[in-house]
Scaffold this motif. Structure first.
Motif, short mmCIF file in Angstrom:
data_model
loop_
_atom_site.label_atom_id
_atom_site.label_comp_id
_atom_site.label_asym_id
_atom_site.label_seq_id
_atom_site.Cartn_x
_atom_site.Cartn_y
_atom_site.Cartn_z
N UNK A 37 4.91 36.66 -20.39
CA UNK A 37 5.83 35.69 -20.45
C UNK A 37 5.81 34.66 -19.46
N UNK A 38 6.16 33.32 -19.68
CA UNK A 38 6.09 32.41 -18.75
C UNK A 38 7.27 32.89 -17.35
N UNK A 39 6.39 32.69 -16.35
CA UNK A 39 7.14 33.13 -14.97
C UNK A 39 6.71 34.59 -14.49
N UNK A 40 6.10 35.44 -15.67
CA UNK A 40 5.73 36.78 -15.19
C UNK A 40 4.38 36.72 -14.64
N UNK A 41 4.04 37.89 -14.02
CA UNK A 41 2.73 38.11 -13.54
C UNK A 41 2.48 39.71 -13.32
N UNK A 80 -15.29 43.27 -13.04
CA UNK A 80 -16.03 44.38 -12.73
C UNK A 80 -15.08 45.65 -12.14
N UNK A 81 -15.56 46.76 -12.27
CA UNK A 81 -14.73 47.85 -11.89
C UNK A 81 -14.47 47.87 -10.40
N UNK A 82 -13.53 48.58 -9.76
CA UNK A 82 -13.30 48.41 -8.45
C UNK A 82 -12.75 47.33 -7.76
N UNK A 83 -12.59 46.01 -8.29
CA UNK A 83 -12.42 44.65 -7.60
C UNK A 83 -11.09 44.25 -7.85
N UNK A 84 -10.23 44.19 -7.06
CA UNK A 84 -8.86 43.80 -7.20
C UNK A 84 -8.51 42.50 -8.33
N UNK A 85 -7.63 42.70 -9.22
CA UNK A 85 -7.41 41.63 -9.80
C UNK A 85 -5.92 41.38 -10.31
N UNK A 86 -5.70 40.25 -10.81
CA UNK A 86 -4.23 39.98 -11.25
C UNK A 86 -4.14 38.84 -12.31
N UNK A 87 -2.87 38.81 -12.92
CA UNK A 87 -2.70 37.45 -13.76
C UNK A 87 -1.37 36.99 -13.59
N UNK A 88 -1.28 35.59 -13.78
CA UNK A 88 -0.11 34.89 -13.64
C UNK A 88 0.18 34.04 -14.84
N UNK A 89 1.46 33.94 -15.24
CA UNK A 89 1.70 32.89 -16.26
C UNK A 89 2.53 31.84 -15.87
N UNK A 90 1.77 30.78 -15.19
CA UNK A 90 2.53 29.66 -14.61
C UNK A 90 3.09 28.59 -15.76
N UNK A 91 2.75 28.79 -17.01
CA UNK A 91 3.41 27.91 -17.95
C UNK A 91 4.45 28.15 -18.63
N UNK A 92 4.77 27.33 -19.69
CA UNK A 92 5.89 27.46 -20.59
C UNK A 92 5.98 28.28 -21.83
N UNK A 93 4.78 28.78 -21.98
CA UNK A 93 4.47 29.48 -23.37
C UNK A 93 3.91 30.91 -23.03
N UNK A 94 3.97 31.95 -23.94
CA UNK A 94 3.49 33.10 -23.75
C UNK A 94 2.21 33.07 -23.66
#
Length: 112
Positions: A37-41, A80-94
């Motif tokens: 959701x917007x604002x989630x990460x 790739x395996x074993x590489x740190x990763x993440x996602x951010x939703x900085x927008x205003x839509x899902x």
């Protein structure tokens, strides 16, 4: 034939606190439908196997290792395996993402 409707799959508890629905789980691979959701990460984490992400809807920011990229619908991202990763939703839509882990992990994902 097995048909799975995402709306009928319950969200699984996860350390990120987002809507994550495991829609495919065999001895060979796992697929998860995730809505951020917007604002989630997501918390930064490491997966023990290769992962690819396919953006189904929206726009988000993905970080893999030292790289950071804004991606949108119909983008495929290799993680790739074993590489740190993440996602951010900085927008205003899902932001909806299909996550595929191959091969099926034998160890748990590690939040860092």
């Amino acid at each position: 034939m097995k048909v799975i409707e995402i709306a009928n799959v319950e969200s699984s508890p996860n350390p990120h606190g987002v809507d994550a629905r495991k829609i495919y789980d065999t001895e060979n691979a796992v697929a998860v439908h995730m809505t951020i959701k917007p604002g989630e990460s997501l918390k930064k984490h490491v997966t023990p196997v290769d992962v690819f992400f396919y953006v189904l809807e929206g726009e988000g920011v993905v970080e893999i290792g030292d790289e950071r990229e804004t991606v949108q619908k119909d983008s495929l991202i290799d993680s790739p395996a074993k590489i740190p990763h993440t996602w951010y939703n900085e927008g205003d839509a899902d932001l909806r993402i299909l996550i595929v882990k191959v091969p099926r992990p034998q160890k748990s994902t590690k939040v860092i």
